[in-house]
Design a protein around this motif. Structure first.
Motif, PDB file in Angstrom:
ATOM      1  N   SER A   1     -10.792  -1.739   0.453  1.00 46.40           N
ATOM      2  CA  SER A   1     -11.153  -0.323   0.545  1.00 46.40           C
ATOM      3  C   SER A   1     -12.606  -0.201   0.988  1.00 46.40           C
ATOM      4  O   SER A   1     -13.489  -0.905   0.461  1.00 46.40           O
ATOM      5  CB  SER A   1     -10.954   0.346  -0.817  1.00 46.40           C
ATOM      6  N   PRO A   2     -12.875   0.668   1.980  1.00 43.88           N
ATOM      7  CA  PRO A   2     -11.881   1.458   2.732  1.00 43.88           C
ATOM      8  C   PRO A   2     -11.111   0.565   3.688  1.00 43.88           C
ATOM      9  O   PRO A   2     -11.528  -0.548   4.005  1.00 43.88           O
ATOM     10  CB  PRO A   2     -12.739   2.485   3.461  1.00 43.88           C
TER      11      PRO A   2
ATOM     12  N   ASN B   1       0.849  -1.183   0.000  1.00 43.20           N
ATOM     13  CA  ASN B   1       0.000   0.000   0.000  1.00 43.20           C
ATOM     14  C   ASN B   1       0.892   1.242   0.000  1.00 43.20           C
ATOM     15  O   ASN B   1       1.803   1.365   0.831  1.00 43.20           O
ATOM     16  CB  ASN B   1      -0.895   0.040   1.242  1.00 43.20           C
TER      17      ASN B   1
ATOM     18  N   LEU C   1       0.653   4.926   0.802  1.00 43.77           N
ATOM     19  CA  LEU C   1      -0.286   5.830   1.480  1.00 43.77           C
ATOM     20  C   LEU C   1      -0.063   7.262   1.008  1.00 43.77           C
ATOM     21  O   LEU C   1       1.070   7.757   0.956  1.00 43.77           O
ATOM     22  CB  LEU C   1      -0.095   5.733   2.993  1.00 43.77           C
ATOM     23  N   GLU C   2      -1.164   7.903   0.674  1.00 47.48           N
ATOM     24  CA  GLU C   2      -1.109   9.250   0.107  1.00 47.48           C
ATOM     25  C   GLU C   2      -0.424  10.230   1.067  1.00 47.48           C
ATOM     26  O   GLU C   2      -0.740  10.272   2.256  1.00 47.48           O
ATOM     27  CB  GLU C   2      -2.523   9.734  -0.209  1.00 47.48           C
TER      28      GLU C   2
ATOM     29  N   HIS D   1      -6.239   5.759  10.815  1.00 42.36           N
ATOM     30  CA  HIS D   1      -6.791   6.598   9.749  1.00 42.36           C
ATOM     31  C   HIS D   1      -7.464   5.697   8.706  1.00 42.36           C
ATOM     32  O   HIS D   1      -7.041   4.565   8.469  1.00 42.36           O
ATOM     33  CB  HIS D   1      -5.684   7.415   9.088  1.00 42.36           C
ATOM     34  N   ARG D   2      -8.493   6.242   8.103  1.00 44.04           N
ATOM     35  CA  ARG D   2      -9.205   5.498   7.052  1.00 44.04           C
ATOM     36  C   ARG D   2      -8.662   5.919   5.690  1.00 44.04           C
ATOM     37  O   ARG D   2      -8.614   7.103   5.355  1.00 44.04           O
ATOM     38  CB  ARG D   2     -10.702   5.741   7.142  1.00 44.04           C
ATOM     39  N   PHE D   3      -8.316   4.918   4.875  1.00 39.49           N
ATOM     40  CA  PHE D   3      -7.796   5.160   3.530  1.00 39.49           C
ATOM     41  C   PHE D   3      -8.705   4.491   2.498  1.00 39.49           C
ATOM     42  O   PHE D   3      -9.290   3.418   2.752  1.00 39.49           O
ATOM     43  CB  PHE D   3      -6.370   4.615   3.403  1.00 39.49           C
ATOM     44  N   TYR D   4      -8.771   5.121   1.347  1.00 42.70           N
ATOM     45  CA  TYR D   4      -9.592   4.630   0.243  1.00 42.70           C
ATOM     46  C   TYR D   4      -8.698   4.341  -0.970  1.00 42.70           C
ATOM     47  O   TYR D   4      -7.756   5.085  -1.257  1.00 42.70           O
ATOM     48  CB  TYR D   4     -10.674   5.642  -0.131  1.00 42.70           C
TER      49      TYR D   4
END
Length: 427
Positions: free
Chosen positions: A389-390, A301, A303-304, A402-405
């Motif tokens: 996702s999420p 993953n 992460l942004e 934290h929630r990631f999409y």
């Protein structure tokens, strides 16, 4: 008139012009040219072996002496008629002494004769016999004219019953008799040749193991299931019953340097190892083909805004992963091909040579599987990835979850991987 024919025959050696032991078709074929049959028949006729006596009531004669012959007027002609018949044209002569009320005299005659029949294998593995029937019209001479006037005929017809004309002996290759399904060959005719075919009850299968360049991996082993998997060093020749299912296993280990592992059978899309194959007479070679495998592939993953931080999970589907205990084969492990399940792994995930993921060792992955850049087509087998996702991921530097999409899939370096659909959770 009906003549009762005494049995006569000739044992003649046929020189086989060619024969082949075909490991693919699993049979022996012997080719008997028509010329060999003609020469054998000429030997028969020249030796007067085709002389016989027959009973007839015609002309007051108890016995005729009949002889087959050939000459300029009555040439010997042999025809082969598919699938297994023959026709022979030649001459016939007849002679008999008659004790007539007016005195003794001799009846002579000659004419054409046509013998038609079927070739059959008989006696033993090395014989073929011509069985046929014949009709002949014989013109007579040496008979007093007043007798011809009385019977109002100057010829008579001979109708012969089925006769054994000649038996030819041929020589087979030096192969044990139990090699074949039968001692008697099949007989067929192709052009001017009689083809004698002997078929084996077994399929001779060569099993081998090859590296990416097609060279044998010397000293490596393959296995055949016979109540359990028995290992053999390649190459191994199996003598197995035809029209049966047989199960084989290529090596499931990393071999060579750089490392290679099993990729497919006979460089096809058949990648299940172990696997079952139906053996027929066209199936003669089975290769366990290896291909170079790579251990430096990572799936993770990204992460942004915090790409330096790893976390969360991804899912990976590997058609070559040896992970399925097959209940039909003593729970021996094999891979599942395109039916393989997605397996959830912590990010970053590295399917390297040695890491054990709860019993799963990936032994690296193959490159360039599934996608054809020329046709832009995807054909199995290929790897698949799936994102969740999420996804709630705990970040150590914030101490919070934290929630990631999901956004998309990408490769590093750019172009290092092809995605069927980079914007789909699963691709």
């Amino acid at each position: 008139m009906f003549l009762t024919l005494k049995k006569f025959w000739l044992m003649s050696i046929i020189i086989i012009c060619s024969f082949g032991l075909n490991m693919k078709a699993q049979d022996v074929q012997l080719v008997v040219p028509k010329l060999s049959i003609e020469n054998a028949l000429k030997t028969l006729l020249d030796a007067r072996a085709a002389s016989f006596s027959s009973y007839t009531s015609g002309f007051g004669v108890d016995m005729y002496n009949i002889k087959l012959t050939y000459n300029d007027s009555h040439p010997l002609i042999v025809e082969l008629i598919p699938p297994n018949r023959f026709r022979i044209n030649c001459g016939v002569v007849a002679r008999a002494n008659v004790d007539y009320i007016a005195g003794n005299f001799q009846i002579n005659g000659e004419g054409d004769i046509t013998i038609e029949g079927t070739m059959v294998a008989s006696g033993s593995q090395g014989q073929i016999t011509l069985y046929g029937t014949a009709d002949a019209v014989i013109g007579v001479n040496g008979v007093p004219g007043f007798v011809l006037n009385i019977i109002n005929a100057n010829q008579f017809t001979v109708n012969l019953p089925t006769l054994e004309l000649a038996t030819f002996v041929y020589t087979l290759p030096s192969i044990p008799l139990n090699y074949f399904t039968t001692n008697y060959p099949t007989i067929s005719i192709t052009n001017d040749n009689v083809i004698l075919g002997l078929q084996t009850p077994s399929n001779f299968l060569i099993l081998d193991q090859r590296d990416e360049s097609g060279q044998r991996i010397s000293g490596s082993q393959i296995a055949h299931w016979n109540n359990d998997f028995q290992n053999y060093t390649v190459p191994k020749v199996f003598n197995l019953p035809i029209n049966t299912n047989q199960t084989f296993r290529g090596s499931q280990q990393l071999l060579l340097n750089p490392s290679q592992k099993f990729n497919s059978w006979n460089r096809s899309n058949n990648i299940i190892n172990h696997n079952t194959f139906f053996l027929n007479l066209s199936f003669s070679r089975l290769n366990s083909d290896f291909k170079k495998t790579y251990s430096d592939i990572t799936v993770k993953n990204l992460l942004e805004d915090i790409s330096s931080v790893n976390g969360g999970t991804i899912q990976f589907k590997d058609p070559w992963l040896i992970d399925y205990p097959d209940p039909q084969y003593g729970n021996t492990l094999r891979n599942q091909g395109m039916a393989a399940p997605f397996k959830q792994r912590l990010s970053p995930f590295n399917p390297d040579y040695t890491t054990n993921y709860n019993g799963d060792v990936y032994k690296g992955v193959f490159l360039n599987q599934g996608y054809n850049p020329v046709t832009n087509e995807w054909k199995p087998p290929y790897y698949s990835v799936r994102a969740i996702s999420p996804q709630d991921i705990q970040l150590q530097h914030t101490g919070r979850t934290h929630r990631f999409y999901f956004q998309n899939w990408s490769a590093s370096p750019q172009g290092g991987a092809e995605f069927q659909n980079a914007n789909s959770l699963e691709t």
